[in-house]
Every structure is written in structure tokens, then in C-alpha cells.
Design a protein around this motif. Structure first.
Motif, PDB file in Angstrom:
ATOM      1  N   LYS A  27       0.825  -1.202   0.000  1.00 31.72           N
ATOM      2  CA  LYS A  27       0.000   0.000   0.000  1.00 31.72           C
ATOM      3  C   LYS A  27       0.865   1.260   0.000  1.00 31.72           C
ATOM      4  CE  LYS A  27      -3.768  -2.318   2.432  1.00 31.72           C
ATOM      5  NZ  LYS A  27      -4.614  -2.360   3.621  1.00 31.72           N
ATOM      6  N   THR A  28       1.630   1.453  -1.042  1.00 32.06           N
ATOM      7  CA  THR A  28       2.604   2.535  -1.051  1.00 32.06           C
ATOM      8  C   THR A  28       2.058   3.839  -1.625  1.00 32.06           C
ATOM      9  OG1 THR A  28       3.424   1.751  -3.192  1.00 32.06           O
ATOM     10  CG2 THR A  28       4.541   0.941  -1.205  1.00 32.06           C
ATOM     11  N   PHE A  30       0.002   7.309  -2.199  1.00 32.09           N
ATOM     12  CA  PHE A  30      -0.657   8.341  -1.399  1.00 32.09           C
ATOM     13  C   PHE A  30      -2.165   8.208  -1.559  1.00 32.09           C
ATOM     14  CE2 PHE A  30      -2.773  12.381  -0.984  1.00 32.09           C
ATOM     15  CZ  PHE A  30      -2.206  12.949   0.148  1.00 32.09           C
ATOM     16  N   SER A  31      -2.886   8.366  -0.450  1.00 29.96           N
ATOM     17  CA  SER A  31      -4.339   8.245  -0.482  1.00 29.96           C
ATOM     18  C   SER A  31      -4.963   9.387   0.300  1.00 29.96           C
ATOM     19  CB  SER A  31      -4.770   6.899   0.125  1.00 29.96           C
ATOM     20  OG  SER A  31      -6.162   6.887   0.389  1.00 29.96           O
ATOM     21  N   ARG A 412      -0.941   6.855   3.830  1.00 31.50           N
ATOM     22  CA  ARG A 412      -1.286   5.576   3.212  1.00 31.50           C
ATOM     23  C   ARG A 412      -2.268   4.817   4.086  1.00 31.50           C
ATOM     24  NH1 ARG A 412       5.083   4.483   2.046  1.00 31.50           N
ATOM     25  NH2 ARG A 412       5.312   6.090   0.443  1.00 31.50           N
TER      26      ARG A 412
END
Length: 415
Positions: A27-28, A30-31, A412
């Protein structure tokens, strides 16, 4: 500060341990959804980055390299931004995260959380560079931020009838009043001294440290070490809490003056003694092998040290009360913040509560910053700017490392 027992959700939050490994490459991306999902994510990283930037700006302004063009002059800007810029951001991030766990109800997230972050950021920029109407706009935004942010915890606390933690809302509103006074001083609307407002704003944070630290430090110690040697006395907590509130009232009235010096010094000495006795019940020596544990009592210890220094200043010892205030701001406030920021960011992102060399370096740097800022001035007063520079470098190193290390964590999704 009542004698009520922690709620189950509050206790579970305090007792969190996580063992899921930090998998490389997981899960690298950006979110935005992750970044704005819980208060600690945007406000921890924003507050830490601002701490790493604002102190060098302040030092640069002292030596004439940078001009502060906003509505607050140099000293007033530094005092204001240390509390209402950096420290308030971290506090809001912590409270939004903690209150959601204490109550089981949502605190601001998504667009609302993003809007609050935008207000905070706009105020920081405009108060530094904004002149005329832009500076006034920055002041208006800054004045609105704390009351609106306080609603974010007041509503879930009220809905859950979590009276044990109503004090957090009251203290945020006291800070909002102090913020208003800062801006009124800048506009020459009142004759109050900005240093006095800064003092009792620091007192508010000292109350937070007293209450929250008194809850979590013995709990974390016992849980992590699998022992029940760290003792917490609710009666002692209540007495010390009352003493800290009386200190706030006294400082609102007297400020940094030397009026009623003897009686105030006696009160400070008694309060410091109670804090040290409280720490003795925790048996902090059992934490020395665990950096993520020892940073908590070490940071807390700066609070009674500051009370002793203030008492000494009032009794005509060769230092002033401002030195004691820095023992709280650099030692206790910043130390406790970094301790909780690293711990809660790791825990709430699903990572193990095991510090890497980065966290350990952060802890040593912030302790060094406080020690140099306080004791360096006492031992080497003629080298004020050297001491200030070394302390500032340690401060920037601590918060800069946090920003670099935790940016990828808070932006993340949780593992």
C-alpha cells in the motif's frame, strides 16, 4: 479529572499493541481518503513540519535574515505560533483520534477534516507574510479555527455522555480566549502583555500533560512490561489536577510579574513535589531499556523541573521565569507530543510498537534540545545565541525526522 474509571473503549485504545509486520511495498500510494480518515494523520504531520520550519524562521528573524511581515511582530509571532500554530495542531490531531476511541463516535474526517486543515494552514501563511487585508484575513481564520475544532470533540463527547473528558473542550475554549487576546494585543485593543498570555496558554497544555500523562504512563508501562509495578493514585491525580488549575488561575491574574512572589513560589514548590511523588509511584527506572516507554516519564519530568525553576526565579535565583516556561514547552510539551505522535501513529496505522533508530534518535534529540535550552543558558549565559542555535538544531532534527519518517505512514491506508 474525576475519579471515574476509563470506559472500555478508552482502555482498549490505551492498551493497543500491534504485531502486524511493516511489509515492504505494501500500500505505497498516497491516499487522500487515508490521509483525511482520522485527525492524527493530517495534523501530526502538519504540526511536525511546521515545528521544523518555524523555529529556524524565528532564529533567522532574530539575526536579521528574515522579516516577519504579518500582523504579529517578531516576539509575538514566535510565542503565538509555538502554541496556536504547532502545539494546537498536534493537540487537535491527538484529541480527534482519542475522542473517537473514547466514545466510539466519529470525529471530523474527510472534507470536514480537510477544511479544518486548510484553515490552519491558511492562518499560518497569512500570519507570516500577510500585510493589510491579507493579514487581517489570517487573523479571522485563526480566530475561527479553535472554536470550530473544539466542536469536533464536543459533539461526540456530549452524544456519548462522556463527562470524564468534558474538560478537554473547556481547555480548548480557554486556548481560544488566549488566541483572541494575542490578536487583540497585536491590534492594540488591549494593554495585556503577550508573554503573560503565552504563560497561561502553556499552563493549559501542562494540564493536558498532567491528566493524560497520569492516565497513560503507568498503564503503558505495566502493559508493555507485563508487570503491575507502576501505580496510579486517583486521589493524588485529583489533588495535582486541582493544583494545576489553581496555577492557571494564578498566572492569568499575576502573569510573569513578581507580585506575591513568596506565596506563589511555595505553591510551585509544593506542586512540583507532588508531581515528583506521582512519578515515583510509576517507578520510571523500570522503563530505561524501552525507548518508547522511557520517553514518556522523561518528558513528563520536565514539568516539575519547570515548576522548580519558576519557584527559584520568584525567590530571586539568577534566572528568569521565561527559562522555566521553555522547560515546559521544549522539554515536556514537545517531548510528550513526539512520544505520543510516534506511538499512536504506529499503532493506529497497524504497525508494531517497536521504535526504529529513527524514533530513538527523535527521542534523544528532543531531550537534548530541552537540556541545552534550559541548562545551557544557566551554565553558559554569555553564549546565548550558541545555546539557542544548538537547541534549535536538535529541535529541527527531531521534528524533521518525524516528518520524513511518518509522511509515508499517515498518507497511506492502514495495514
Amino acid at each position: 479529572m474525576s475519579g471515574a474509571k476509563p470506559s472500555p473503549t478508552e482502555t482498549e485504545d490505551m492498551q493497543q499493541t500491534h504485531t502486524m509486520p511493516n511489509l515492504p511495498g505494501a500500500k505505497t500510494a498516497f491516499s487522500w481518503e487515508a490521509f483525511l480518515s482520522l485527525g492524527f494523520r493530517p495534523f501530526y504531520i502538519a504540526g511536525a513540519a511546521y515545528a521544523a520550519i518555524s523555529v529556524p524562521l524565528w532564529v533567522a528573524s532574530i539575526i536579521g535574515f528574515v522579516d516577519i511581515n504579518g500582523p504579529l511582530d517578531g516576539v509575538l509571532w514566535h510565542s503565538h505560533e509555538l502554541i496556536f500554530g504547532f502545539a494546537v495542531a498536534i493537540l487537535i490531531g491527538f484529541l480527534y483520534t482519542a475522542v473517537q476511541n473514547w466514545t466510539g463516535r466519529k470525529t471530523p474526517n474527510g472534507l470536514v477534516l480537510g477544511g479544518l486543515l486548510g484553515m490552519w494552514l491558511a492562518a499560518r501563511i497569512l500570519l507570516f507574510v500577510g500585510s493589510g487585508p491579507l493579514g487581517s484575513l489570517g487573523q479571522i481564520i485563526d480566530l475561527l479555527f479553535l472554536p470550530l475544532a473544539a466542536l469536533g470533540i464536543a459533539i461526540p463527547l456530549y452524544q456519548a455522555k462522556n463527562t470524564r473528558n468534558y474538560f478537554t473542550v473547556a481547555l480548548l475554549l480557554v486556548l481560544a480566549v488566549g488566541n483572541g487576546l494575542f490578536h487583540a494585543i497585536a491590534l492594540d485593543m488591549v494593554s495585556y502583555d503577550g508573554a503573560d498570555v503565552f504563560l497561561w496558554a502553556v499552563d493549559v497544555f501542562a494540564i493536558f500533560i498532567t491528566v493524560i500523562g497520569g492516565r497513560i504512563i503507568p498503564l503503558f508501562t505495566n502493559n508493555a512490561l507485563g508487570v503491575r509495578r507502576a501505580v496510579r493514585s486517583q486521589r493524588l491525580e485529583d489533588v495535582i489536577g486541582l493544583g494545576m488549575v489553581l496555577l492557571l488561575v494564578s498566572d492569568i491574574y499575576y502573569g510573569l510579574t513578581y507580585e506575591a512572589a513568596t506565596i506563589r513560589a511555595v505553591g510551585l514548590l509544593v506542586l512540583a513535589g507532588l508531581h515528583f511523588f506521582k512519578m515515583g509511584l510509576w517507578q520510571p527506572q523500570i522503563t530505561w531499556g524501552k525507548p518508547i516507554l522511557w520517553i514518556l516519564p522523561v518528558s513528563y519530568a520536565w514539568l516539575p523541573i519547570a515548576l522548580l525553576l519558576r519557584a527559584g526565579a520568584l525567590l530571586d535565583m539568577p534566572w528568569d521565569q521565561v527559562l522555566a516556561v521553555h522547560a515546559i514547552t521544549v522539554g515536556s510539551m514537545a517531548g510528550m507530543m513526539l512520544a505520543m505522535m510516534t506511538r499512536s501513529a504506529l499503532g493506529h496505522s497497524g504497525r508494531p510498537l517497536v521504535p526504529t533508530w529513527v524514533e530513538i534518535t527523535i527521542y534523544y534529540l528532543i531531550v537534548a534540545s530541552a537540556a541545552v535550552r534550559v541548562f545551557g543558558i544557566l551554565l553558559y549565559p554569555e553564549g546565548y545565541f550558541v545555546v539557542l542555535g544548538v537547541s534549535a538544531l536538535c529541535w529541527v532534527g527531531a521534528f524533521g525526522l518525524f516528518t520524513g519518517r511518518y509522511w509515508g505512514i499517515v498518507t497511506r491506508p492502514r495495514f
